[in-house]
Design an enzyme around this catalytic site. Structure first.
Site, PDB file in Angstrom:
ATOM      1  N   SER A  92       1.129  -0.955   0.062  1.00  0.00           N
ATOM      2  CA  SER A  92      -0.227  -0.033  -0.346  1.00  0.00           C
ATOM      3  C   SER A  92       1.038   1.202  -0.004  1.00  0.00           C
ATOM      4  O   SER A  92       1.544   1.108   0.408  1.00  0.00           O
ATOM      5  CB  SER A  92      -1.081   0.196   1.288  1.00  0.00           C
ATOM      6  OG  SER A  92      -1.794  -1.242   1.286  1.00  0.00           O
ATOM      7  N   TYR A 101      -4.029  14.894   4.614  1.00  0.00           N
ATOM      8  CA  TYR A 101      -3.418  13.764   3.377  1.00  0.00           C
ATOM      9  C   TYR A 101      -2.729  13.082   4.692  1.00  0.00           C
ATOM     10  O   TYR A 101      -2.151  11.428   4.906  1.00  0.00           O
ATOM     11  CB  TYR A 101      -2.123  15.001   2.587  1.00  0.00           C
ATOM     12  CG  TYR A 101      -1.580  13.860   1.876  1.00  0.00           C
ATOM     13  CD1 TYR A 101      -1.783  13.114   0.986  1.00  0.00           C
ATOM     14  CD2 TYR A 101      -0.534  13.753   2.334  1.00  0.00           C
ATOM     15  CE1 TYR A 101      -0.999  12.088  -0.079  1.00  0.00           C
ATOM     16  CE2 TYR A 101       0.984  12.542   1.436  1.00  0.00           C
ATOM     17  CZ  TYR A 101       0.213  12.597   0.605  1.00  0.00           C
ATOM     18  OH  TYR A 101       0.624  11.795   0.335  1.00  0.00           O
TER      19      TYR A 101
HETATM   20  N1  NAD Z   1       4.256  12.278  -5.604  1.00  0.00           N
HETATM   21  C1  NAD Z   1       4.764  11.817  -4.500  1.00  0.00           C
HETATM   22  O1  NAD Z   1       5.630  13.074  -3.850  1.00  0.00           O
HETATM   23  C2  NAD Z   1       4.128  10.814  -3.417  1.00  0.00           C
HETATM   24  C3  NAD Z   1       4.798  10.869  -2.011  1.00  0.00           C
HETATM   25  C4  NAD Z   1       4.214  10.677  -1.643  1.00  0.00           C
HETATM   26  C5  NAD Z   1       3.530   9.342  -1.822  1.00  0.00           C
HETATM   27  N2  NAD Z   1       2.496   9.046  -3.122  1.00  0.00           N
HETATM   28  C6  NAD Z   1       1.027   8.773  -2.867  1.00  0.00           C
HETATM   29  O2  NAD Z   1       1.548   7.896  -4.274  1.00  0.00           O
HETATM   30  C7  NAD Z   1       0.525   7.706  -4.708  1.00  0.00           C
HETATM   31  C8  NAD Z   1       0.503   8.070  -5.945  1.00  0.00           C
HETATM   32  O3  NAD Z   1       0.020   9.282  -6.662  1.00  0.00           O
HETATM   33  P1  NAD Z   1       1.390   9.845  -7.259  1.00  0.00           P
HETATM   34  O4  NAD Z   1       1.910  10.657  -7.013  1.00  0.00           O
HETATM   35  O5  NAD Z   1       1.473   9.431  -8.527  1.00  0.00           O
HETATM   36  O6  NAD Z   1       0.006  11.004  -7.939  1.00  0.00           O
HETATM   37  P2  NAD Z   1      -0.517  10.955  -9.629  1.00  0.00           P
HETATM   38  O7  NAD Z   1      -1.597  11.499  -9.980  1.00  0.00           O
HETATM   39  O8  NAD Z   1      -0.153  10.861 -10.757  1.00  0.00           O
HETATM   40  O9  NAD Z   1      -1.207   9.224  -9.745  1.00  0.00           O
HETATM   41  C9  NAD Z   1      -2.171   8.836  -9.187  1.00  0.00           C
HETATM   42  C10 NAD Z   1      -3.402   7.539  -9.862  1.00  0.00           C
HETATM   43  O10 NAD Z   1      -5.036   7.826  -8.901  1.00  0.00           O
HETATM   44  C11 NAD Z   1      -5.882   7.627  -9.715  1.00  0.00           C
HETATM   45  N3  NAD Z   1      -6.667   8.032  -8.892  1.00  0.00           N
HETATM   46  C12 NAD Z   1      -6.939   9.213  -8.498  1.00  0.00           C
HETATM   47  N4  NAD Z   1      -8.550   9.169  -7.402  1.00  0.00           N
HETATM   48  C13 NAD Z   1      -8.921   7.716  -7.995  1.00  0.00           C
HETATM   49  C14 NAD Z   1      -9.961   7.337  -6.912  1.00  0.00           C
HETATM   50  N5  NAD Z   1     -11.034   7.271  -6.805  1.00  0.00           N
HETATM   51  N6  NAD Z   1      -9.884   5.525  -7.980  1.00  0.00           N
HETATM   52  C15 NAD Z   1      -8.841   5.091  -8.773  1.00  0.00           C
HETATM   53  N7  NAD Z   1      -7.956   5.496  -9.150  1.00  0.00           N
HETATM   54  C16 NAD Z   1      -7.446   6.804  -8.365  1.00  0.00           C
HETATM   55  C17 NAD Z   1      -5.437   8.654 -10.464  1.00  0.00           C
HETATM   56  O11 NAD Z   1      -6.302   9.069 -11.243  1.00  0.00           O
HETATM   57  C18 NAD Z   1      -3.890   8.497 -10.893  1.00  0.00           C
HETATM   58  O12 NAD Z   1      -3.712   8.155 -12.200  1.00  0.00           O
HETATM   59  C19 NAD Z   1      -0.731   8.264  -3.965  1.00  0.00           C
HETATM   60  O13 NAD Z   1      -1.189   7.369  -3.152  1.00  0.00           O
HETATM   61  C20 NAD Z   1      -0.321   9.476  -3.296  1.00  0.00           C
HETATM   62  O14 NAD Z   1      -1.010   9.442  -2.164  1.00  0.00           O
HETATM   63  C21 NAD Z   1       2.475  10.447  -3.206  1.00  0.00           C
END
Ligand code: NAD
Length: 284
Positions: A140, A155
């Site tokens: 996860s 968040y």
């Molecule tokens: N980018 C960062 O710096 C970072 C750091 C720590 C954690 N995260 C975590 O990484 C994970 C992915 O995020 P990311 O950074 O790749 O962002 P991103 O926006 O590029 O990707 C997120 C994806 O989740 C999808 N999504 C959003 N809501 C949804 C829903 N209700 N049902 C199905 N899909 C859904 C979006 O369409 C997108 O494709 C998240 O959980 C985020 O909290 C990101």
């Protein structure tokens, strides 16, 4: 799970960023991957592009914050591949404003996608993984913000929840042949700062009333975050770390050491709290 070749994985939030990086890294290791995302067009493009590299992938659209849609997506992977070994609960959103600016709908949306969907993922996919007795793994995506809480409180609350869920599940699922890892990325170059693009209609009240501020502390904070994200690590690198984490059953998967001193300071502060009461006799 030492040998990933031929295994079957379900990855949420797989049309963009970290999810796409994980789906790509797993597919390149010979895993059959069902990519799941709320964004139909981006999902179709991601699947098409991956298929061109001769890997075995499919896509299924679902809003993971709706349990029925997630359950239907689970049916889709079983219909396509017959079973599932790896669940990656990755879909997530950046969450909504700080104290004073947050809204009820904003909290609901953040909790629904970032935490509730992860619990549902485990409830729906856990029994499917157990069923075939070949073992499996659940990853996860939390965040460094699941280990330290500074800004973006809604968040952080959800990400602490994902860490807590994963740490406890790891103990409960090990005897059932399922490994559990929690991914705690630092800044990764993705579209997370544009999370509002995926705001479901039922949480419409989470949308800020006007355009984002162009000056003042909030504008500066947003700019800082966008700059840091733009300079973040490559999502495919994160995907490769996740693949390694699954192969070696890592409890925590980190992506860089930037926040290690801040986490150490948090542990030191907790230790100080114990030191303060160590020589006292508790009253019962
Ligand atoms: N980018 C960062 O710096 C970072 C750091 C720590 C954690 N995260 C975590 O990484 C994970 C992915 O995020 P990311 O950074 O790749 O962002 P991103 O926006 O590029 O990707 C997120 C994806 O989740 C999808 N999504 C959003 N809501 C949804 C829903 N209700 N049902 C199905 N899909 C859904 C979006 O369409 C997108 O494709 C998240 O959980 C985020 O909290 C990101």
């Amino acid at each position: 799970m030492k040998d990933l070749r031929g295994k079957i994985a379900f990855v949420t939030g797989a049309a963009s960023g970290i999810g796409l990086g994980i789906a790509t890294a797993l597919a390149q290791a010979g895993v059959k991957v069902m990519l799941c995302d709320i964004e139909q067009e981006a999902l179709a493009k991601a699947v098409e592009r991956l298929k061109q590299t001769n890997v075995d992938v499919e896509g299924v659209r679902a809003d993971v914050s709706l349990k029925d849609e997630l359950a239907a997506a689970a049916d889709a992977i079983i219909a396509r591949y017959g079973k599932v070994h790896i669940l990656v609960n990755n879909a997530g959103i950046g969450g909504v404003g700080p104290y004073g600016l947050w809204t009820e709908a904003g909290w609901d949306w953040t909790i629904a996608v970032n935490l509730r969907a992860v619990v549902w993922g485990v409830s729906i996919f856990g029994p499917l993984i157990e069923k075939h007795r070949e073992g499996g793994h659940i990853v996860s995506t939390a965040s460094i913000a699941g280990l330290i809480s500074r800004n973006s409180l809604p968040y952080n609350v959800t990400k602490y929840g994902v860490v807590a869920l994963s740490e406890g599940l790891r103990l409960e699922l090990a005897p059932r042949g399922i490994g559990v890892s929690v991914l705690c990325p630092g800044f990764v170059h993705t579209r997370i700062m544009d999370s509002m693009r995926n705001l479901p209609e039922r949480f419409a009240a989470a949308r800020p009333p006007g355009p984002p501020p162009v000056e003042g502390p909030l504008a500066e904070r947003l700019k800082w975050m966008r700059d840091r994200n733009d300079a973040g690590v490559d999502p495919l690198y994160v995907g490769e770390l996740v693949r390694e984490g699954i192969e070696n059953d890592w409890p925590y998967i980190m992506t860089d050491a930037e926040y290690e001193p801040v986490i150490e300071a948090r542990f030191a502060s907790i230790k100080e709290a114990f030191d303060r009461i160590r020589d006292r006799t508790p009253r019962r």
